[in-house]
Design a protein around this motif. Structure first.
Motif, PDB file in Angstrom:
ATOM      1  N   GLN A  29     -17.013 -36.844 -30.172  1.00 58.79           N
ATOM      2  CA  GLN A  29     -18.044 -37.592 -29.454  1.00 58.79           C
ATOM      3  C   GLN A  29     -17.489 -38.854 -28.802  1.00 58.79           C
ATOM      4  OE1 GLN A  29     -21.181 -38.927 -32.005  1.00 58.79           O
ATOM      5  NE2 GLN A  29     -22.326 -39.867 -30.354  1.00 58.79           N
ATOM      6  N   SER A  30     -16.529 -39.492 -29.444  1.00 57.38           N
ATOM      7  CA  SER A  30     -16.013 -40.769 -28.952  1.00 57.38           C
ATOM      8  C   SER A  30     -15.412 -40.680 -27.542  1.00 57.38           C
ATOM      9  CB  SER A  30     -14.995 -41.334 -29.940  1.00 57.38           C
ATOM     10  OG  SER A  30     -14.546 -42.586 -29.499  1.00 57.38           O
ATOM     11  N   PRO A  31     -14.451 -39.768 -27.271  1.00 60.59           N
ATOM     12  CA  PRO A  31     -13.923 -39.712 -25.902  1.00 60.59           C
ATOM     13  C   PRO A  31     -14.947 -39.207 -24.888  1.00 60.59           C
ATOM     14  CG  PRO A  31     -12.910 -38.009 -27.258  1.00 60.59           C
ATOM     15  CD  PRO A  31     -13.729 -38.874 -28.170  1.00 60.59           C
ATOM     16  N   GLY A  35     -14.929 -42.018 -22.564  1.00 62.27           N
ATOM     17  CA  GLY A  35     -13.937 -41.554 -21.601  1.00 62.27           C
ATOM     18  C   GLY A  35     -14.293 -41.769 -20.140  1.00 62.27           C
ATOM     19  N   PRO A  36     -15.515 -41.480 -19.713  1.00 61.16           N
ATOM     20  CA  PRO A  36     -15.855 -41.641 -18.306  1.00 61.16           C
ATOM     21  C   PRO A  36     -15.737 -43.092 -17.803  1.00 61.16           C
ATOM     22  CG  PRO A  36     -17.452 -40.214 -19.365  1.00 61.16           C
ATOM     23  CD  PRO A  36     -16.582 -40.786 -20.449  1.00 61.16           C
ATOM     24  N   GLN A  37     -15.653 -44.048 -18.702  1.00 66.61           N
ATOM     25  CA  GLN A  37     -15.530 -45.446 -18.303  1.00 66.61           C
ATOM     26  C   GLN A  37     -14.089 -45.815 -17.949  1.00 66.61           C
ATOM     27  OE1 GLN A  37     -17.135 -47.769 -21.528  1.00 66.61           O
ATOM     28  NE2 GLN A  37     -18.878 -46.406 -21.746  1.00 66.61           N
TER      29      GLN A  37
END
Length: 56
Positions: A29-31, A35-37
């Protein structure tokens, strides 16, 4: 993911810890969340005292 009460002391009697499936779900869930940021990711993992890096 089940909700676990996070204890400031992992070794306290009655402390709740993540089970394997919840830990894997949180790791995935974390990436996906953050991730999109970022344009570039650096990922590092540890296994048996060895570090492994990946640049994506």
């Amino acid at each position: 993911m089940t909700s676990a009460r996070l204890s400031p002391d992992l070794f306290a009697v009655g402390a709740e810890r993540l089970v394997y499936g919840d830990a894997v779900a949180l790791t995935l869930q974390s990436p996906l969340t953050h991730g999109p940021q970022h344009r570039h990711w650096g990922i590092e993992s540890f296994a048996g005292g060895h570090a492994h890096q990946c640049s994506v």
